[in-house]
Design a protein around this motif. Structure first.
Motif, short mmCIF file in Angstrom:
data_model
loop_
_atom_site.label_atom_id
_atom_site.label_comp_id
_atom_site.label_asym_id
_atom_site.label_seq_id
_atom_site.Cartn_x
_atom_site.Cartn_y
_atom_site.Cartn_z
N PHE A 61 0.83 -1.20 0.00
CA PHE A 61 0.00 0.00 0.00
C PHE A 61 0.87 1.25 0.00
O PHE A 61 0.64 2.19 -0.78
CB PHE A 61 -0.91 -0.01 1.23
N MET A 62 1.88 1.28 0.86
CA MET A 62 2.75 2.46 0.94
C MET A 62 3.61 2.61 -0.31
O MET A 62 3.95 3.73 -0.70
CB MET A 62 3.65 2.36 2.18
N SER A 63 3.94 1.49 -0.96
CA SER A 63 4.68 1.58 -2.22
C SER A 63 3.82 2.23 -3.30
O SER A 63 4.29 3.09 -4.05
CB SER A 63 5.12 0.18 -2.67
N GLY A 64 2.55 1.79 -3.39
CA GLY A 64 1.64 2.41 -4.35
C GLY A 64 1.39 3.86 -4.03
O GLY A 64 1.36 4.72 -4.92
N TYR A 65 1.20 4.17 -2.75
CA TYR A 65 0.98 5.54 -2.30
C TYR A 65 2.18 6.42 -2.67
O TYR A 65 2.03 7.51 -3.20
CB TYR A 65 0.75 5.54 -0.79
N GLY A 66 3.38 5.89 -2.38
CA GLY A 66 4.59 6.67 -2.61
C GLY A 66 4.89 6.90 -4.07
O GLY A 66 5.32 8.00 -4.46
N ALA A 121 -8.51 -3.23 3.66
CA ALA A 121 -9.24 -2.56 4.73
C ALA A 121 -8.31 -2.23 5.90
O ALA A 121 -8.41 -1.17 6.52
CB ALA A 121 -10.41 -3.42 5.20
N PHE A 122 -7.39 -3.16 6.20
CA PHE A 122 -6.41 -2.91 7.26
C PHE A 122 -5.54 -1.70 6.91
O PHE A 122 -5.28 -0.84 7.76
CB PHE A 122 -5.53 -4.15 7.45
N CYS A 123 -5.10 -1.63 5.66
CA CYS A 123 -4.27 -0.50 5.21
C CYS A 123 -5.01 0.82 5.35
O CYS A 123 -4.46 1.82 5.82
CB CYS A 123 -3.84 -0.71 3.76
N ILE A 124 -6.26 0.84 4.93
CA ILE A 124 -7.06 2.07 5.00
C ILE A 124 -7.28 2.49 6.45
O ILE A 124 -7.18 3.68 6.79
CB ILE A 124 -8.40 1.89 4.27
N SER A 125 -7.56 1.53 7.32
CA SER A 125 -7.79 1.86 8.73
C SER A 125 -6.53 2.42 9.38
O SER A 125 -6.59 3.39 10.16
CB SER A 125 -8.30 0.63 9.50
#
Length: 304
Positions: free
Chosen positions: A50-55, A228-232
């Motif tokens: 998730f953080m890789s995609g975000y970054g 969902a865990f990533c979003i929370s």
């Protein structure tokens, strides 16, 4: 509201700790009463994805596709990984010194699948976001293309873990980074609560369907649980960012997050020598080794 650079490092620190602790219980503490903890590893992998995609989207939004964008991704991500794997195959896994499966798959320690997959994602991101089309069309193309490619490769390589991490969290990280518009604490808290509940419910569904051999439902349930865990956690960090940043814990997590990639590509090699030790020594030594490896790569300009 968006993550600061320090927020990103803190979350990466959390993600990599989940990953390496789960690997300890999966491979070194098989007889432990806490062996079940290894099942939580996919949350760490999903969060890291998730953080890789975000970054990658934030980098693109701030700088565009700068000169040699793809070359630098290879230089900073893939080349250090190859060097570590080659050295490990010769020094650590002595019987597998001629094995090169790490170039496209999980390698001999069975955990390195993430790097070839993230490189594939970078290539796809560069191709899709380089097109002169609308944002929505880009997102749809990215989702469909990545889904088709990963499912095809998964069927060929039999690496099921990619199904419930990269396939969901990488793309969602891009979309969250691009479309984040949450401004009120109430909306953030509601999103966080919904994420927590959804993650727990779909995790339970994943467990139930896995036991009954409903593999398709199981796969989708675990994808949604991880996302969902990533979003929370994303929402939680927005709420607690100012508090966490001013604590020793925040500073420690940010420091670990800063070297998280190097922890990832080296920790299983450390575990190979410490399988008879304990988890505290393993975590500390894995972080120290990763720090030293990063410094070595910094000397040869293989670190940003």
């Amino acid at each position: 509201m968006n993550f600061t650079k320090n927020d990103t490092s803190i979350v990466k620190g959390i993600a990599i700790l989940i990953v390496i602790i789960s690997h300890w219980y999966r491979y070194a503490a098989v007889e432990s009463q806490f062996h079940f903890i290894y099942h939580l590893g996919f949350y760490g992998a999903a969060l890291f994805s998730f953080m890789s995609g975000y970054g990658v989207y934030k980098s693109y939004a701030n700088r565009g596709f700068y000169k040699n964008w793809m070359v630098k991704k290879i230089l900073y991500v893939y080349i250090p990984y190859i060097i570590i794997c080659v050295v490990a195959n010769i020094v650590v896994y002595k019987y597998y010194k001629f094995d090169i499966s790490f170039l496209w798959g999980a390698g001999k320690d069975f955990t390195m699948w993430y790097v070839p997959w993230i490189m594939m994602f970078y290539i796809l991101f560069r191709l899709v976001y380089g097109l002169n089309i609308s944002k929505i069309t880009k997102n749809i193309m990215l989702i469909i293309a990545y889904y088709v490619i990963t499912q095809s490769l998964i069927s060929l390589t039999n690496i099921s873990s990619v199904w419930y991490t990269c396939n969901g969290a990488l793309v969602v990280g891009v979309i969250i980074s691009e479309y984040t518009t949450i401004t009120s604490k109430r909306k953030i808290l509601m999103s966080m609560l919904l994420g927590i509940v959804s993650s727990m419910l779909f995790a339970y569904l994943g467990i139930v369907t896995d036991n009954k051999n409903y593999y398709c439902i199981h796969g989708w349930a675990v994808i949604i649980s991880g996302v969902a865990f990533c979003i929370s956690l994303y929402c939680l960090m927005i709420v607690l960012s100012n508090i966490i940043e001013n604590t020793y814990l925040g500073n420690i997590l940010a420091s670990i997050g800063g070297i998280s990639y190097y922890v990832y590509i080296t920790h299983m090699k450390v575990l190979y020598f410490l399988s008879e030790s304990n988890i505290i020594i393993f975590v500390i030594l894995a972080i120290i080794i990763a720090y030293l490896v990063q410094k070595c790569f910094l000397k040869v300009k293989l670190v940003k």
